[in-house]
Design an enzyme around this catalytic site. Structure first.
Site, PDB file in Angstrom:
ATOM      1  N   TYR A 261     -24.556   3.757 -62.874  1.00 31.97           N
ATOM      2  CA  TYR A 261     -24.388   4.434 -64.158  1.00 31.97           C
ATOM      3  C   TYR A 261     -25.586   5.325 -64.447  1.00 31.97           C
ATOM      4  O   TYR A 261     -26.647   5.138 -63.869  1.00 31.97           O
ATOM      5  CB  TYR A 261     -24.109   3.457 -65.297  1.00 31.97           C
ATOM      6  CG  TYR A 261     -24.988   2.245 -65.403  1.00 31.97           C
ATOM      7  CD1 TYR A 261     -26.258   2.333 -65.965  1.00 31.97           C
ATOM      8  CD2 TYR A 261     -24.529   0.997 -64.972  1.00 31.97           C
ATOM      9  CE1 TYR A 261     -27.052   1.209 -66.099  1.00 31.97           C
ATOM     10  CE2 TYR A 261     -25.332  -0.130 -65.099  1.00 31.97           C
ATOM     11  CZ  TYR A 261     -26.589  -0.017 -65.655  1.00 31.97           C
ATOM     12  OH  TYR A 261     -27.363  -1.128 -65.786  1.00 31.97           O
ATOM     13  N   HIS A 311     -29.424   3.719 -60.935  1.00 31.87           N
ATOM     14  CA  HIS A 311     -29.321   5.154 -61.200  1.00 31.87           C
ATOM     15  C   HIS A 311     -29.560   5.948 -59.929  1.00 31.87           C
ATOM     16  O   HIS A 311     -30.307   5.535 -59.068  1.00 31.87           O
ATOM     17  CB  HIS A 311     -30.363   5.593 -62.220  1.00 31.87           C
ATOM     18  CG  HIS A 311     -30.426   4.716 -63.428  1.00 31.87           C
ATOM     19  ND1 HIS A 311     -29.296   4.389 -64.134  1.00 31.87           N
ATOM     20  CD2 HIS A 311     -31.453   4.105 -64.042  1.00 31.87           C
ATOM     21  CE1 HIS A 311     -29.650   3.605 -65.142  1.00 31.87           C
ATOM     22  NE2 HIS A 311     -30.943   3.409 -65.104  1.00 31.87           N
TER      23      HIS A 311
END
Ligand SMILES: *[C@@H]1O[C@H](CO)[C@@H](O)[C@H](O)[C@H]1NC(C)=O
Ligand SMILES: *[C@@H]1O[C@H](CO)[C@@H](O)[C@H](O)[C@H]1NC(C)=O
Ligand SMILES: *[C@@H]1O[C@H](CO)[C@@H](O)[C@H](O)[C@H]1NC(C)=O
Ligand SMILES: *[C@@H]1O[C@H](CO)[C@@H](O)[C@H](O)[C@H]1NC(C)=O
Length: 335
Positions: A261, A311
């Site tokens: 995400y 990430h």
């Protein structure tokens, strides 16, 4: 003989400098205002081009010959959760639930209902857009490259100033400014706010919505996957919730699903792009030595801080740079 040669050389250098400088000046005085005039004239005279844009020189929503941007930028995806848009599609709900696998989540619509009994159900906290307005946003990341930057006054002059997670301003005003309009956080990164700052919660799971409800009232939730603050100081009337659907839009559309995400910084950037006409970015990325650390800390993490596993920092960085290349955002690199 030698002296005169040196003089000639010096004279030449000075001449070259003057010519370059004059050309530079000319380039600017001729090119820029005329372009501006041209744009302005079109905007004022041709209603086809003036569809409620802004008062900045370039607006976020401006239509351009840039398919990459127009294919991605979708103003109908609303950044904030409200009762009205709280019915998530099955896809969105399942994607969102998987972010931080929490077993047996509570019923989403019940949680949302309880939440909006505590915080206002208001998705209209935006400032008015309009052809005369130039809404400026400063997205302030936490990078050590802010140290010594003296960006404080520049940051403080923005309409909207977005800070994130543990970021302090006290003691760092010269470099990071002192005003905060929006503070982005999640339960595990929460801090106390003053009662004028908007708390923008990024929920990663249903429990996070229960946590904010509890943290503003009874304080009954004391841990998520780690112990968290059971209560926080913040103005209940100034709490906003980042929409899971917008979260997914940022991940799918802007990051093309790279990484598990998006980072808080990237999520904040896209939020800003949706509420402001002009977006400036501060304190993103490494410092000038390539170190990744927070501006309020002295310990250098090297690469480890950057590779959090969830990430894709490289991809986020590429997209951020591309946005700057296209003059959609302005990056202040710091020192
Ligand atoms: C923009 O978002 C809306 C709402 O999610 C969606 O219905 C629409 O298809 C999107 N438009 C584009 C061009 O992707
Ligand atoms: C919802 O989506 C998940 C995966 O995205 C799928 O496994 C499930 O069958 C879907 N449920 C319904 C009711 O459509
Ligand atoms: C904000 O805090 C100040 C002092 O701390 C208080 O006087 C004021 O009533 C508060 N405003 C709101 C809206 O809570
Ligand atoms: C980012 O851009 C660089 C240089 O253009 C490229 O080599 C790299 O593969 C890109 N990374 C990602 C994750 O897209």
């Amino acid at each position: 003989m030698y002296l005169s040669k040196q003089k000639t050389f010096r004279a030449f250098t000075v001449l070259a400098f003057i010519v370059t400088f004059t050309m530079f000046l000319f380039g600017f005085t001729l090119r820029d205002p005329s372009l501006y005039f041209f744009k302005y004239a079109i905007r004022k005279s041709d209603s086809f081009f003036s569809n409620g844009q802004c008062g900045c020189r370039q607006c976020m929503t401006e239509l351009e010959d840039d398919p990459w941007f127009t294919e991605r930028f979708n103003l109908s995806v609303h950044p904030l959760l409200s009762r009205r848009n709280s019915l998530l599609t099955n896809d969105t709900y399942c994607w969102w639930q998987r972010l931080q696998d929490h077993k047996d989540p509570a019923d989403f619509s019940e949680v949302v209902e309880k939440l909006f009994q505590v915080i206002p159900d208001n998705d209209k906290l935006y400032k008015d857009a309009g052809p005369e307005r130039c809404r400026t946003c400063a997205v302030v990341g936490n990078s050590g490259n802010l140290k010594g930057s003296r960006y404080g006054p520049l940051i403080d002059s923005s309409d909207v100033i977005i800070r994130m997670n543990m970021a302090p301003t006290s003691g760092f005003e010269e470099d990071v400014g002192s005003r905060t309009t929006h503070h982005v956080m999640y339960p595990e990164s929460a801090i106390d706010l003053d009662n004028t700052t908007i708390l923008l919660l990024i929920p990663f799971k249903t429990l996070d919505l229960q946590w904010i409800t509890s943290a503003l009232t009874t304080g009954s939730i004391e841990e998520t996957y780690v112990p968290v603050r059971s209560k926080i100081k913040a103005n209940k009337n100034r709490v906003l919730i980042y929409s899971p659907a917008f979260f997914k839009y940022v991940h799918d559309t802007w990051l093309e699903s790279h990484g598990r995400y998006p980072s808080t910084g990237f999520l904040s950037l896209l939020f800003a792009m949706h509420i402001c006409d002009k977006v400036s970015v501060y304190g993103f990325g490494a410092d000038r030595y390539g170190n990744w650390h927070h501006y309020w800390e002295n310990n250098y993490h090297g690469g480890e801080f950057r590779k959090t596993g969830v990430h894709d920092a490289d991809h986020e960085n590429n997209v951020t740079l591309l946005l700057a290349d296209k003059h959609k955002i302005y990056i202040f690199k710091g020192f």
